[in-house]
Motif scaffolding. Structure first.
Motif, PDB file in Angstrom:
ATOM      1  N   HIS A 109       0.833  -1.206   0.000  1.00  0.00           N
ATOM      2  CA  HIS A 109       0.000   0.000   0.000  1.00  0.00           C
ATOM      3  C   HIS A 109       0.867   1.256   0.000  1.00  0.00           C
ATOM      4  CE1 HIS A 109      -2.995   2.972   1.212  1.00  0.00           C
ATOM      5  NE2 HIS A 109      -2.209   3.290   2.230  1.00  0.00           N
ATOM      6  N   TYR A 110       1.852   1.299   0.891  1.00  0.00           N
ATOM      7  CA  TYR A 110       2.686   2.502   0.974  1.00  0.00           C
ATOM      8  C   TYR A 110       3.588   2.651  -0.242  1.00  0.00           C
ATOM      9  CZ  TYR A 110       0.971   3.899   5.482  1.00  0.00           C
ATOM     10  OH  TYR A 110       0.153   4.341   6.473  1.00  0.00           O
ATOM     11  N   ASN A 111       4.085   1.560  -0.767  1.00  0.00           N
ATOM     12  CA  ASN A 111       4.905   1.665  -1.977  1.00  0.00           C
ATOM     13  C   ASN A 111       4.091   2.217  -3.149  1.00  0.00           C
ATOM     14  OD1 ASN A 111       7.539   0.914  -1.203  1.00  0.00           O
ATOM     15  ND2 ASN A 111       6.953  -1.238  -1.124  1.00  0.00           N
ATOM     16  N   GLU A 112       2.831   1.841  -3.224  1.00  0.00           N
ATOM     17  CA  GLU A 112       1.955   2.391  -4.265  1.00  0.00           C
ATOM     18  C   GLU A 112       1.737   3.896  -4.057  1.00  0.00           C
ATOM     19  OE1 GLU A 112      -1.639   0.115  -4.234  1.00  0.00           O
ATOM     20  OE2 GLU A 112      -0.640  -1.727  -4.904  1.00  0.00           O
ATOM     21  N   TYR A 159       5.877   9.787  -6.482  1.00  0.00           N
ATOM     22  CA  TYR A 159       6.863  10.766  -6.024  1.00  0.00           C
ATOM     23  C   TYR A 159       8.298  10.244  -6.130  1.00  0.00           C
ATOM     24  CZ  TYR A 159       2.659  12.728  -3.841  1.00  0.00           C
ATOM     25  OH  TYR A 159       1.402  13.228  -3.604  1.00  0.00           O
ATOM     26  N   ASN A 160       8.446   8.996  -6.534  1.00  0.00           N
ATOM     27  CA  ASN A 160       9.767   8.355  -6.579  1.00  0.00           C
ATOM     28  C   ASN A 160      10.442   8.407  -5.205  1.00  0.00           C
ATOM     29  OD1 ASN A 160      11.746   6.907  -7.967  1.00  0.00           O
ATOM     30  ND2 ASN A 160      12.910   8.754  -8.469  1.00  0.00           N
ATOM     31  N   THR A 161       9.644   8.156  -4.169  1.00  0.00           N
ATOM     32  CA  THR A 161      10.117   8.198  -2.782  1.00  0.00           C
ATOM     33  C   THR A 161      10.247   6.782  -2.244  1.00  0.00           C
ATOM     34  OG1 THR A 161       8.969  10.309  -2.453  1.00  0.00           O
ATOM     35  CG2 THR A 161       9.624   9.119  -0.478  1.00  0.00           C
ATOM     36  N   ILE A 220      11.221   3.541   4.052  1.00  0.00           N
ATOM     37  CA  ILE A 220      12.042   2.956   5.113  1.00  0.00           C
ATOM     38  C   ILE A 220      11.076   2.389   6.150  1.00  0.00           C
ATOM     39  CG2 ILE A 220      13.923   3.314   6.758  1.00  0.00           C
ATOM     40  CD1 ILE A 220      14.590   4.031   3.791  1.00  0.00           C
ATOM     41  N   ALA A 221      11.037   1.070   6.271  1.00  0.00           N
ATOM     42  CA  ALA A 221      10.126   0.419   7.214  1.00  0.00           C
ATOM     43  C   ALA A 221      10.746   0.470   8.607  1.00  0.00           C
ATOM     44  CB  ALA A 221       9.884  -1.031   6.793  1.00  0.00           C
TER      45      ALA A 221
END
Length: 226
Positions: A9-12, A17-19, A22-23
């Motif tokens: 979810h967060y990677n999507e 933003y090409n961000t 960091i988990a």
């Protein structure tokens, strides 16, 4: 949602933003990190040296470990052999110790300089004047075993999104200023680490290259009871 679903979810969310995500895995058991790893996550952040070192010993060696918390100089030696990036370099003395320990380990350690951008006295970091004085000074030029890859900052803990965005924009502006004006061999401004679970969208909009997200991925933290 599972840990892997949360990671996805967060990677999507970050992809436009090409961000990079960091988990932040502090207080979480190795089993939780392995779930995230098996879901494709490779960048993990810890804020305590002892926990970071213990996890590094038992988890896969292609993990990139990020030290994101306040780092004491006497603890640098424990992570110097393996740490991928130290986010919170908040003083010249700390950078000098990192350089010393990196030399002992025949490494060049990547670092971010932490800048105090929040309207809170509890946050660590250089103010803008201190940062510029340090970058213009002579000591940094002598550090052959550290590489300054960018800046890190934490916004004020407030629900005022305009305030948060203003602080992130100020840090981005400072980042651009340094990138344009400093030509030192061990300074290569690539990374801007800002944004956490509550303000990562504002950080991304301001130009963050990496955000630090923990409990929204792994669930509430497991702090020991007093």
């Amino acid at each position: 949602m599972s840990i892997v679903n949360n990671i996805n979810h967060y990677n999507e969310q970050l992809a436009p933003y090409n961000t990079r995500l960091i988990a932040v895995s502090k207080t979480k058991p190795v089993e939780d990190l392995l779930q995230a790893y098996e879901g494709g996550q490779r960048d993990f952040g810890e804020n305590k040296v002892q926990e970071l070192s213990a996890k590094e010993e038992v988890l896969p060696k292609d993990i990139k470990w990020h030290m994101i918390g306040h780092l004491q100089r006497n603890k640098v030696k424990y992570i110097a052999p393996f740490v991928h990036l130290i986010h919170a370099v908040d003083s010249p003395k700390l950078l000098a110790e990192i350089n010393k320990q990196a030399l002992k380990n025949d490494r060049v350690i990547a670092c971010l300089l932490q800048v105090h951008i929040a309207e809170e006295e509890t946050k660590f970091g250089f103010d803008e004047t201190e940062l510029m004085d340090f970058l213009n000074g002579d000591s940094l030029k002598e550090y052959n075993n550290v590489k300054i890859l960018g800046l890190m900052g934490m916004a004020t803990n407030t629900s005022d999104k305009a305030q948060v965005s203003k602080e992130f924009d100020q840090l981005k502006s400072l980042f651009n200023q340094i990138k344009s004006n400093f030509d030192l061999e061990n300074v290569d401004m690539q990374e801007l680490s800002m944004g956490m679970t509550s303000d990562y969208i504002e950080a991304c909009q301001a130009g963050s290259t990496m955000v630090r997200i923990g409990s929204a991925i792994f669930g509430a933290r497991n702090y020991p009871q007093q």
